[in-house]
Scaffold this active site. Structure first.
Site, PDB file in Angstrom:
ATOM      1  N   CYS A   1      36.151  43.414  45.096  1.00  0.00           N
ATOM      2  CA  CYS A   1      35.876  42.114  44.494  1.00  0.00           C
ATOM      3  C   CYS A   1      36.135  42.053  42.995  1.00  0.00           C
ATOM      4  CB  CYS A   1      34.472  41.654  44.867  1.00  0.00           C
ATOM      5  SG  CYS A   1      34.395  41.146  46.614  1.00  0.00           S
TER       6      CYS A   1
ATOM      7  N   LYS B   1      35.311  42.045  39.623  1.00  0.00           N
ATOM      8  CA  LYS B   1      35.344  42.921  38.452  1.00  0.00           C
ATOM      9  C   LYS B   1      35.510  44.379  38.825  1.00  0.00           C
ATOM     10  CE  LYS B   1      34.768  39.199  36.311  1.00  0.00           C
ATOM     11  NZ  LYS B   1      34.684  38.435  37.561  1.00  0.00           N
TER      12      LYS B   1
ATOM     13  N   GLU C   1      31.972  32.301  34.274  1.00  0.00           N
ATOM     14  CA  GLU C   1      32.913  31.481  35.032  1.00  0.00           C
ATOM     15  C   GLU C   1      32.354  30.071  35.176  1.00  0.00           C
ATOM     16  OE1 GLU C   1      35.178  34.775  37.825  1.00  0.00           O
ATOM     17  OE2 GLU C   1      33.696  33.453  38.738  1.00  0.00           O
TER      18      GLU C   1
ATOM     19  N   SER D   1      36.512  30.755  37.787  1.00  0.00           N
ATOM     20  CA  SER D   1      36.629  31.503  39.031  1.00  0.00           C
ATOM     21  C   SER D   1      38.042  31.350  39.565  1.00  0.00           C
ATOM     22  CB  SER D   1      35.625  30.956  40.047  1.00  0.00           C
ATOM     23  OG  SER D   1      35.974  31.344  41.349  1.00  0.00           O
TER      24      SER D   1
END
Length: 612
Positions: free
Chosen positions: A122, A124, A491, A517
């Site tokens: 995912c 990061k 985000e 995002s």
């Protein structure tokens, strides 16, 4: 000839104590001298993209040991951006990237590991692991958990495809009934895996293929499909091979900086632009380039965005296609193949699998190969069964999608647009650049001029949007949400989603020094640099100021005279470049991050000049 790093802790009389400890982990007499392969896993039960990774480390470990290595697994943290979204939890997301990179450096260097297999998925986690790999520059292979299947539900007597963003947009939309919202919520995220569109997680996993650091299919093969198991097994086998080539055959060409060279970064950016990837990828590629000690900037990305066409369009830019459709169309190798035929790819550079990308494409691009195994691999499809188990189904499409005129992946002649899906804007509002996902911008909004509505936090912007204070024609400006100003560069998926909920998705623009995002679409411009907290012009805008956005000319300007801006700057210098009024608890950990953070045009990396 380089020495195995692991000999530092496994050889010599003085290391008797260390060997005793190694033995306590299961190492036997005849194991000493074998390469030690660190397996950096990121399993957590908090994140759908990682919930199925619990046994993946040991799956890879078995393959490593069968190939003649010693496998030792450890775990990193992993934050779910969707769950952390819309509240103070999002402050921690981007800073976690650096913690992940550091944790891998700490573990690998402390234990003198010879190589790494990075099991990511995912938002990061993949970039954090990439930063670590390029920092350490020892043999590495990436293998991700894979994308989630797209959701499906029946609304208004129609079966529609869904993803997480649909649930976020429909939540506050009063035109959506409670019954329909419940259907969407229960259907949007049906399986384990990274969210099903071309959001940040899937974008980054695709980019590892373009960088040459992962196997074909890594970015697109579904998490649930049985074929994905082979990627983990092959990663374990191959890492031992390239590790021995480096340490025993003096082969430096297998190191990550040799593979992910400047030309490979250009390939990754070309792929990103061609597939309309997340704007976050720009941030992460800049950070990774810094770790690789490459001179690669937003100006380079801007130049590429003007000549690379958009060859693939996926949710959130269209409801028609999700990652399962990208895979059916041949995945990353198919897009790279089209770029290569258009003369837009550096195909003479190596990958972890092949001496050159061109040779790899000859085998794995479905438009070039007639190998039934490869075609069968890309026919792997969804089962439509809710599950959190990996490799739990083996469904296949009847055919691959090789329609390059009207399919998910297009040829140059049939491109979705002649310019790519990402762009960098410059102007007095973003002297060092700002980024926009043009793949998600309606053609009627490529130019936009309107008055600014200023908000100094995401929370106040959301309240204003839902409260009807933002109207058609406004440019919503959310500032002091950059790496330093947030801190953490939140985000802004909820503000953009709520604009859509209020019927303003194509009638307003949103500009921020924060980020978006991968699920964002619409005229949403982020990463405005310098950020407000660093003295950027975005911190000088006042309500009602006119902002002019022109994507075709790559400009974003504040229509206020230099003289007035100079007066405002004097006032802000006195005030200290901070929000006029904002209640936000910032922890010590986040304050430490903010102290070292650079603006987005540098990848929000640490300013190491402050250490000198």
């Amino acid at each position: 000839m380089p020495q195995y790093r692991s000999k530092t802790s496994t050889h010599g009389r003085n290391m008797a104590g260390a060997r005793a400890l190694w033995r306590a982990t299961g190492v036997k007499d005849d194991d000493f001298g074998k390469p030690i392969i660190a397996i950096a896993n990121s399993f957590t039960q908090f994140v759908p993209g990682h919930v199925h990774l619990k046994d993946m480390g040991q799956l890879v470990a078995g393959a490593v040991e069968a190939a003649g290595g010693i496998a030792k697994e450890f775990n990193t943290i992993a934050i779910d951006d969707g769950i952390a979204m819309g509240h103070s939890g999002m402050l921690y997301s981007l800073p976690s990237r650096d913690l992940i990179a550091d944790s891998i450096e700490y573990m690998v260097n402390a234990h003198c590991a010879d190589a790494i297999v990075c099991i990511s998925n995912c938002d990061k986690i993949t970039p954090g692991m990439l930063m670590a790999a390029l920092r350490l520059n020892i043999p590495v292979i990436f293998v991700s958990g894979g994308p989630m299947e797209a959701g499906k539900t029946k609304l208004s007597d129609q079966i529609i495809k869904l993803d997480l963003v649909d649930a976020m947009v429909m939540g506050p939309d009063k035109n959506v009934s409670d019954e329909d919202l419940a259907k969407v919520e229960r259907s949007a995220c049906p399986t384990c895996g990274s969210c099903s569109g071309m959001f940040t997680a899937n974008s980054m996993n695709c980019l590892t293929e373009a960088l040459g650091l992962s196997l074909p299919g890594n970015g697109s093969m579904l998490a649930t499909h049985a074929d994905r198991e082979q990627l983990f097994l092959e990663a374990g086998e191959r890492i031992v091979d390239i590790t021995k080539r480096h340490y025993e055959q003096d082969d430096y060409s297998v190191l990550p900086r040799a593979i992910a060279c400047r030309e490979a970064f250009e390939n990754a950016m070309a792929l990103d632009i061609a597939m309309g990837g997340s704007t976050n990828t720009i941030l992460h590629l800049l950070a990774c380039a810094q770790e690789a000690e490459l001179d690669y900037t937003v100006a380079d990305m801007d130049e590429m965005s003007r000549r690379i066409p958009q060859l693939c369009k996926v949710a959130p830019s269209t409801p028609l296609y999700h990652m399962e459709d990208v895979h059916r169309a041949g995945g990353v190798m198919a897009i790279l193949g089209e770029l290569d035929r258009a003369g837009l790819l550096n195909s003479d550079i190596p990958t972890i699998l092949s001496p050159t990308m061109k040779e790899q494409l000859a085998k794995y691009d479905i438009m070039q190969t007639d190998d039934p195994k490869i075609i069968d691999f890309y026919r792997a499809g969804p089962a439509g069964i809710r599950t959190v188990k990996p490799f739990s189904q083996s469904c296949r499409w009847d055919t691959v999608d090789n329609d390059r005129a009207a399919g998910c992946v297009r040829s140059l002649e049939h491109a979705f647009s002649t310019e790519g899906g990402l762009a960098v804007l410059f102007g007095n509002m973003a002297v060092d650049g700002a980024v926009v996902k043009t793949a998600g911008v309606d053609n009627d909004n490529l130019t936009f001029t309107g008055p600014a509505k200023i908000y100094e936090s995401q929370d106040t912007a959301v309240a204003a949007i839902l409260g009807g204070k933002v109207v058609e024609g406004d440019v919503v400006v959310i500032r002091y949400e950059g790496p330093q100003g947030g801190p953490g560069m939140q985000e802004m998926l909820y503000p953009t989603s709520y604009l859509k909920s209020m019927g303003l998705g194509k009638k307003c623009a949103l500009v921020t020094d924060g980020r978006f995002s991968g699920g964002t679409s619409g005229l949403s411009i982020g990463h405005a640099s310098p950020e407000a907290a660093a003295g950027g012009v975005i911190g000088l805008i006042e309500d009602g100021d006119i902002i002019d956005i022109n994507i075709p000319t790559r400009t974003m300007d504040l229509k206020v005279s230099d003289e007035i801006l100079a007066e405002r700057r004097i006032a802000m210098d006195i005030h200290g470049w901070k929000p006029v009024s904002r209640e936000r608890h910032v922890s010590t950990a986040l304050k430490v991050y903010a102290l070292m953070a650079t603006s987005a045009d540098k990848g929000a990396i640490r300013d190491i000049s402050k250490l000198k």
